[in-house]
Design a protein around this motif. Structure first.
Motif, mmCIF file in Angstrom:
data_model
loop_
_atom_site.group_PDB
_atom_site.id
_atom_site.type_symbol
_atom_site.label_atom_id
_atom_site.label_comp_id
_atom_site.label_asym_id
_atom_site.label_seq_id
_atom_site.Cartn_x
_atom_site.Cartn_y
_atom_site.Cartn_z
ATOM 1 N N ARG A 18 9.230 -21.782 -1.275
ATOM 2 C CA ARG A 18 9.627 -20.276 -0.744
ATOM 3 C C ARG A 18 9.504 -20.073 0.554
ATOM 4 N NH1 ARG A 18 10.944 -17.485 -5.153
ATOM 5 N NH2 ARG A 18 10.792 -15.810 -4.226
ATOM 6 N N ARG A 20 10.848 -16.756 3.656
ATOM 7 C CA ARG A 20 11.979 -15.532 3.887
ATOM 8 C C ARG A 20 13.225 -16.037 4.905
ATOM 9 N NH1 ARG A 20 6.947 -14.347 4.960
ATOM 10 N NH2 ARG A 20 7.392 -14.291 7.195
ATOM 11 N N THR A 44 23.784 -18.805 -0.138
ATOM 12 C CA THR A 44 22.831 -18.182 -0.257
ATOM 13 C C THR A 44 22.410 -17.807 -1.653
ATOM 14 O OG1 THR A 44 23.959 -15.900 -0.487
ATOM 15 C CG2 THR A 44 22.948 -16.596 1.635
ATOM 16 N N GLY A 45 23.405 -17.814 -2.882
ATOM 17 C CA GLY A 45 23.077 -17.967 -4.070
ATOM 18 C C GLY A 45 22.489 -19.265 -4.452
ATOM 19 N N GLN A 48 18.935 -19.453 -3.243
ATOM 20 C CA GLN A 48 17.945 -18.606 -4.102
ATOM 21 C C GLN A 48 17.697 -19.500 -5.301
ATOM 22 O OE1 GLN A 48 18.065 -13.982 -4.771
ATOM 23 N NE2 GLN A 48 19.322 -14.890 -6.185
ATOM 24 N N ARG A 49 18.794 -20.111 -6.022
ATOM 25 C CA ARG A 49 18.301 -20.773 -7.238
ATOM 26 C C ARG A 49 17.388 -21.983 -7.067
ATOM 27 N NH1 ARG A 49 24.009 -19.976 -7.875
ATOM 28 N NH2 ARG A 49 24.434 -22.216 -7.061
ATOM 29 N N ASP A 53 13.373 -17.304 -0.875
ATOM 30 C CA ASP A 53 13.266 -16.094 -0.928
ATOM 31 C C ASP A 53 14.418 -15.515 0.020
ATOM 32 O OD1 ASP A 53 12.803 -13.131 -0.738
ATOM 33 O OD2 ASP A 53 10.808 -13.431 0.075
ATOM 34 N N VAL A 54 15.665 -15.158 -0.314
ATOM 35 C CA VAL A 54 16.877 -15.061 0.625
ATOM 36 C C VAL A 54 17.370 -13.588 0.690
ATOM 37 C CG1 VAL A 54 19.152 -15.880 1.000
ATOM 38 C CG2 VAL A 54 17.483 -17.177 -0.259
ATOM 39 N N ARG A 55 17.653 -13.235 1.976
ATOM 40 C CA ARG A 55 18.355 -11.743 2.218
ATOM 41 C C ARG A 55 19.277 -11.989 3.022
ATOM 42 N NH1 ARG A 55 15.038 -7.290 5.591
ATOM 43 N NH2 ARG A 55 16.343 -5.485 5.299
ATOM 44 N N LEU A 73 20.398 -11.504 -5.789
ATOM 45 C CA LEU A 73 20.391 -11.350 -4.281
ATOM 46 C C LEU A 73 20.333 -10.093 -3.666
ATOM 47 C CD1 LEU A 73 20.828 -13.710 -1.953
ATOM 48 C CD2 LEU A 73 23.179 -13.410 -2.012
#
Length: 394
Positions: A18, A20, A44-45, A48-49, A53-55, A73
Motif C-alpha cells: 500500500r 498514498r 488507477t482502478g 487500487q485493485r 491507496d489511490v486518489r 476510487l
C-alpha cells in the motif's frame, strides 16, 4: 516538511502493498479530454485493485456521465487543495503537459521532496510539439522543461515516446508502461441491431469504424480520400464515426460531399458506456489513420472486440502487426487505401483470424491489471529505493 508528514511517509514505505499514490490530471471529462480519461480511470482502478491507496485530484470539474469510475476510487476536484494533496502523498503521478495541474503539482512536489512521475500521453510527440509551436516552446523554456528534468521518473506509453521524452529531459529515468484495457467491458456486446435501430442506413453494410476525437491529427483527410477511392469497388462499405468534433468534422464532411459520398458515412458524436458498446457491436472493422498518437485506447478496445484493424505507424503499436492482429501502414492516403482494399478483399474467415489474433494479444500483454503491476513496482521503487524495476530505462 513537518515531522508528522515525515513519520507518515516513512511508515507507508515499510509496506510493499500500500502507498498514498496521488494522480493529478486536468480533469475527467471524456468529451473534452478524450482517451486520456479511460486511460487514467483504467490505470488507477487497477492500481487500487492491486492494493494501492489511490486518489485522483483535478483542478477542473469532472463529467463522467455514463462512464463509471472504479468502485471506491477517491476523485476530488475542483475544490480540493492540490498542494496539500501533493504534500501528503508518497508518490505523485501527473498526466499531460502544458497545463496548470502539472505546473503547480511539480512545484509542490519539489518543495515537499515528494517524488513525482510525469506522463505526456502523446503531448511530447513531434507532431504535437509543432502544433502551437511558439507558445509551447516558450512554456517549455520557462516551466515544463524544469518539470520534466526534475521528475523522479517519466512515463512513456509507447517505445517511440521514450525517445521523445528523452529529447526533453535527457537524464531522467523513463518507465515504459503502455495503456491497458478491461476485457470484461467488451464481452457480451449488445446485438448489432441495437445501433441499426437508430441508424437503419447501417443495415446490410460493411461498417468501418473510426472511434476517437474528430481532430486534424487523426487523419480523417486521409480516410476521406481512401473512401473516395474505394467507394465504387465496395458499394457496401460504410464509414461510422464516433467521437467529439474537435474541428475536423466540417472539413471531412466537405470532402465527403465533394466525392459524392454523403450517404456512405454516419456520424454519431461522442459515445461512452453502453452507447459505446453499441457502436463497437455494430462494427465489422476498425481504422485509425492518425498522424500522431500517444498510445491509443481506441486501438486496444478494437482489439479487445476482436475487430480487424487498420492503423498507421504514428499510432506506435508495431506489436499488433507482428502478432498478425492489424495492418499497419504509413500515414499516407495511398498506403491507407491499399490496406483497406486488402482488408475488404480478404474472406470473412481471414478477417476473423486477424480479429482473434488481436484479442489474444490484448489478453496476453495489455490488460490493466498487468500494467498496474508494473506501475506499482515503479512507485515502490521511488518511495523506498533499491534497484529500479525491469520496466524502467535508466
Amino acid at each position: 516538511m513537518t515531522a508528522t508528514a515525515m513519520k507518515s511517509r516513512s511508515k507507508s514505505t515499510t509496506s510493499p502493498a500500500r502507498g498514498r499514490w496521488l494522480h493529478l490530471c486536468n480533469g475527467l471529462d471524456p468529451v473534452r479530454d478524450g482517451g486520456m480519461v479511460p486511460s487514467i480511470l483504467g490505470m488507477t482502478g487497477a492500481l487500487q485493485r492491486a492494493g494501492g491507496d489511490v486518489r485522483i485530484v483535478t483542478p477542473t470539474p469532472s463529467r463522467l456521465d455514463d462512464l463509471a469510475p472504479p468502485e471506491g476510487l477517491a476523485i476530488d476536484g475542483p475544490d480540493a487543495d492540490l498542494v496539500a494533496a501533493v504534500r501528503a502523498a508518497e508518490v505523485v503521478h501527473m498526466h499531460g503537459l502544458w497545463q496548470a495541474h502539472s505546473r503547480r503539482g511539480a512545484a509542490a512536489a519539489r518543495a515537499s521532496r515528494v517524488p513525482y512521475v510525469m506522463a505526456a500521453h502523446g503531448m511530447a510527440e513531434p507532431w504535437a510539439l509543432r502544433h502551437k509551436r511558439w507558445k509551447k516552446a516558450l512554456y517549455l523554456a520557462l516551466v515544463e522543461s524544469r518539470n520534466l528534468r526534475r521528475a523522479a521518473c517519466l512515463h512513456a506509453l509507447s517505445r517511440p515516446e521514450i525517445g521523445h521524452l528523452r529529447d526533453l529531459a535527457p537524464w531522467a529515468p523513463v518507465c515504459f508502461v503502455p495503456n491497458g484495457v478491461d476485457l470484461a467491458a467488451f464481452d457480451d456486446l449488445p446485438p448489432r441491431a441495437a445501433l441499426e435501430a437508430e441508424h437503419p442506413e447501417l443495415k446490410g453494410k460493411f461498417v468501418l469504424l473510426f472511434y476517437g476525437r474528430v481532430h486534424a491529427k487523426k487523419g480523417l483527410d486521409l480516410l476521406a480520400r481512401s473512401m473516395g477511392a474505394l467507394a465504387r469497388d465496395f458499394p457496401n462499405l460504410h464509414l461510422l464515426i464516433a467521437g467529439k468534433d474537435d474541428g475536423a468534422l466540417a472539413p471531412f464532411a466537405d470532402r465527403v460531399s465533394a466525392l459524392g459520398l454523403n450517404g456512405r458515412a454516419t456520424y454519431v458524436g461522442h459515445v461512452s458506456g453502453e452507447k459505446a458498446r453499441r457502436v463497437w457491436a455494430a462494427a465489422d472493422a476498425f481504422t485509425l489513420p492518425s498522424y500522431s498518437e500517444g498510445f491509443s485506447m481506441a486501438i486496444l478496445e478494437a482489439l479487445a472486440c476482436s475487430l480487424p484493424c487498420v492503423f498507421t505507424t504514428a499510432c506506435h503499436f508495431p506489436e499488433a502487426a507482428r502478432a498478425g492482429a492489424a495492418v499497419v501502414v504509413e500515414p499516407e492516403a495511398e498506403a491507407l487505401t491499399q490496406a483497406l482494399r486488402d482488408l475488404m478483399e480478404r474472406s470473412p474467415g481471414e478477417r476473423g483470424e486477424l480479429g482473434a489474433n488481436g484479442r489474444r494479444l490484448v489478453e496476453a500483454d495489455y490488460t490493466w491489471d498487468q500494467q498496474a503491476g508494473k506501475l506499482a513496482s515503479v512507485y515502490r521503487w521511488l518511495a523506498g529505493g533499491g534497484p529500479p524495476p525491469e520496466c524502467v530505462i535508466p
